[in-house]
Design an enzyme around this catalytic site. Structure first.
Site, PDB file in Angstrom:
ATOM      1  N   HIS A  87       0.867  -1.193   0.000  1.00 22.60           N
ATOM      2  CA  HIS A  87       0.000   0.000   0.000  1.00 22.60           C
ATOM      3  C   HIS A  87       0.898   1.237   0.000  1.00 22.60           C
ATOM      4  O   HIS A  87       0.740   2.130  -0.815  1.00 22.60           O
ATOM      5  CB  HIS A  87      -0.924  -0.038   1.222  1.00 22.60           C
ATOM      6  CG  HIS A  87      -1.874   1.116   1.327  1.00 22.60           C
ATOM      7  ND1 HIS A  87      -3.003   1.094   2.085  1.00 22.60           N
ATOM      8  CD2 HIS A  87      -1.839   2.363   0.778  1.00 22.60           C
ATOM      9  CE1 HIS A  87      -3.639   2.257   1.982  1.00 22.60           C
ATOM     10  NE2 HIS A  87      -2.946   3.046   1.204  1.00 22.60           N
ATOM     11  N   GLU A 145       0.831   8.057  -3.122  1.00 28.82           N
ATOM     12  CA  GLU A 145       1.685   7.565  -2.027  1.00 28.82           C
ATOM     13  C   GLU A 145       2.985   8.364  -1.932  1.00 28.82           C
ATOM     14  O   GLU A 145       3.412   8.738  -0.844  1.00 28.82           O
ATOM     15  CB  GLU A 145       1.961   6.068  -2.210  1.00 28.82           C
ATOM     16  CG  GLU A 145       0.739   5.184  -1.976  1.00 28.82           C
ATOM     17  CD  GLU A 145       0.147   5.318  -0.576  1.00 28.82           C
ATOM     18  OE1 GLU A 145       0.906   5.259   0.400  1.00 28.82           O
ATOM     19  OE2 GLU A 145      -1.086   5.496  -0.456  1.00 28.82           O
ATOM     20  N   HIS A 149       3.417  10.596   1.267  1.00 32.98           N
ATOM     21  CA  HIS A 149       4.323  10.003   2.269  1.00 32.98           C
ATOM     22  C   HIS A 149       5.801  10.131   1.901  1.00 32.98           C
ATOM     23  O   HIS A 149       6.634  10.365   2.772  1.00 32.98           O
ATOM     24  CB  HIS A 149       3.974   8.523   2.466  1.00 32.98           C
ATOM     25  CG  HIS A 149       2.543   8.289   2.839  1.00 32.98           C
ATOM     26  ND1 HIS A 149       2.039   8.603   4.078  1.00 32.98           N
ATOM     27  CD2 HIS A 149       1.502   7.791   2.122  1.00 32.98           C
ATOM     28  CE1 HIS A 149       0.744   8.291   4.113  1.00 32.98           C
ATOM     29  NE2 HIS A 149       0.392   7.802   2.935  1.00 32.98           N
TER      30      HIS A 149
HETATM   31  O1  U2P Z   1      -5.892   4.656   7.862  1.00 34.43           O
HETATM   32  C1  U2P Z   1      -6.509   5.404   6.860  1.00 34.43           C
HETATM   33  C2  U2P Z   1      -5.460   6.131   6.022  1.00 34.43           C
HETATM   34  O2  U2P Z   1      -4.678   7.012   6.839  1.00 34.43           O
HETATM   35  C3  U2P Z   1      -3.333   7.065   6.334  1.00 34.43           C
HETATM   36  N1  U2P Z   1      -2.397   6.579   7.377  1.00 34.43           N
HETATM   37  C4  U2P Z   1      -2.788   5.707   8.329  1.00 34.43           C
HETATM   38  C5  U2P Z   1      -1.905   5.284   9.294  1.00 34.43           C
HETATM   39  C6  U2P Z   1      -0.590   5.765   9.308  1.00 34.43           C
HETATM   40  O3  U2P Z   1       0.242   5.405  10.135  1.00 34.43           O
HETATM   41  N2  U2P Z   1      -0.209   6.642   8.317  1.00 34.43           N
HETATM   42  C7  U2P Z   1      -1.088   7.059   7.344  1.00 34.43           C
HETATM   43  O4  U2P Z   1      -0.728   7.829   6.472  1.00 34.43           O
HETATM   44  C8  U2P Z   1      -3.304   6.193   5.099  1.00 34.43           C
HETATM   45  O5  U2P Z   1      -3.579   7.055   3.999  1.00 34.43           O
HETATM   46  P1  U2P Z   1      -3.247   6.768   2.472  1.00 34.43           P
HETATM   47  O6  U2P Z   1      -1.770   6.604   2.294  1.00 34.43           O
HETATM   48  O7  U2P Z   1      -3.976   5.523   2.114  1.00 34.43           O
HETATM   49  O8  U2P Z   1      -3.804   7.973   1.802  1.00 34.43           O
HETATM   50  C9  U2P Z   1      -4.444   5.215   5.392  1.00 34.43           C
HETATM   51  O9  U2P Z   1      -4.949   4.576   4.272  1.00 34.43           O
END
Ligand code: U2P
Length: 281
Positions: A87, A145, A149
């Site tokens: 993911h 992503e 992140h």
């Molecule tokens: O959990 C729902 C969404 O929050 C983001 N998430 C969750 C936990 C964490 O430690 N860090 C984080 O970013 C994720 O967002 P996404 O990357 O999917 O947009 C996760 O899906």
């Protein structure tokens, strides 16, 4: 006389109210929200504490993906993924929050042209949806992503190519599907497995405790956590905020690891609607 200074008691009171409102709004926009936008020109969020490798289980995610399109790996028929797929690699804080969207650099597919084969296979999108971009609009799963992140993974991860390569390397080194298979936790549409057994199998292999998220009793995501040098560490964090986040998706004592029934044309011509790749769900 300074025209900005309060001239009377009522002016002073108004000033105090204004200062209070500004400081409350300031607090809301920075540390107290879960996702902190750094952005160019804005003070960057503080450096993260650890990485979380988030893996998804196609057997649980795919049945919830109602549509097919060429970018949805659930629809690849017999080539649809049957192992945990990536993911994302998420930089997190020990208090259960995380930074997000730390710079304005945008995803450039050309930069990862040499990684496309493994990315398609091990980091595919499991839906036709287009996730939101940090600063408006919709984009690809990979773009989402890395922009959300990857931009917060500095100074450990330096650029887009490095973000994807590092994530693939960590994923290959810590092969959760293999560990679970070897411990007897194989995909099944009838078996239920003890959550504690799944956690122990991973602890025995990697010497750190993972965390899991479920949907209707089925494992949906599994998280492995790492220090900044990519040595495994426990995922559990102490904060009550974290338990709030995961309480919504926590797993029961016995969980399933459903075997994926492909949505692809090969297997099921009628059950799914085909959408263009850019269809927004
Ligand atoms: O959990 C729902 C969404 O929050 C983001 N998430 C969750 C936990 C964490 O430690 N860090 C984080 O970013 C994720 O967002 P996404 O990357 O999917 O947009 C996760 O899906």
């Amino acid at each position: 006389m300074n025209p900005f200074l309060p001239k009377s008691k009522s002016d002073l009171l108004l000033w105090q109210v204004l200062v209070f409102i500004i400081s409350v709004l300031g607090g809301l926009c920075s540390g107290s929200s879960l996702e902190i936008n750094g952005g160019d020109g804005v003070a960057a969020p503080r450096e993260f504490d650890y990485f979380k490798l988030a893996l998804q289980w196609p057997g649980t995610v795919c049945p919830r993906s109602r549509h097919c399109c060429s970018s949805n790996a659930c629809c690849r028929g017999s080539n649809a993924p049957t192992e945990f797929t990536i993911h994302g690699l998420w930089p997190d804080y020990n208090d259960g929050t995380w930074p997000a969207c730390c710079t304005r650099s945008s995803f450039d597919r050309k930069e990862i042209s040499t990684l496309l084969d493994p990315l398609e296979k091990y980091w595919p999108s499991l839906s036709c949806g287009s996730p939101s971009k940090c600063y408006g609009g919709k984009g690809s799963f990979w773009g989402h992503e890395v922009e959300k992140h990857g931009t917060c993974s500095s100074p450990v991860v330096r650029d887009e190519y490095n973000y994807f390569l590092t994530t693939l390397n960590v994923y290959f080194k810590y092969n959760v599907t293999r560990v679970l298979n070897e411990a007897g936790y194989v995909p099944s549409n009838s078996e239920k497995y003890p959550l504690g057994g799944i956690v122990s199998a991973i602890e025995n292999a990697f010497h750190a405790t993972p965390s899991l998220a479920c949907s209707n009793g089925a494992v949906k995501e599994l998280y492995l956590c790492f220090n900044k040098d990519f040595k495994p560490r426990d995922c559990a964090v102490r904060s009550s905020l974290q338990s709030e986040i995961f309480s919504q998706s926590s797993c029961p004592t016995y969980v399933s690891l459903p075997a994926h029934v492909s949505l692809g044309l090969e297997d099921d011509r009628t059950a799914v609607a085909w959408l263009p790749d850019n269809e927004i769900l």
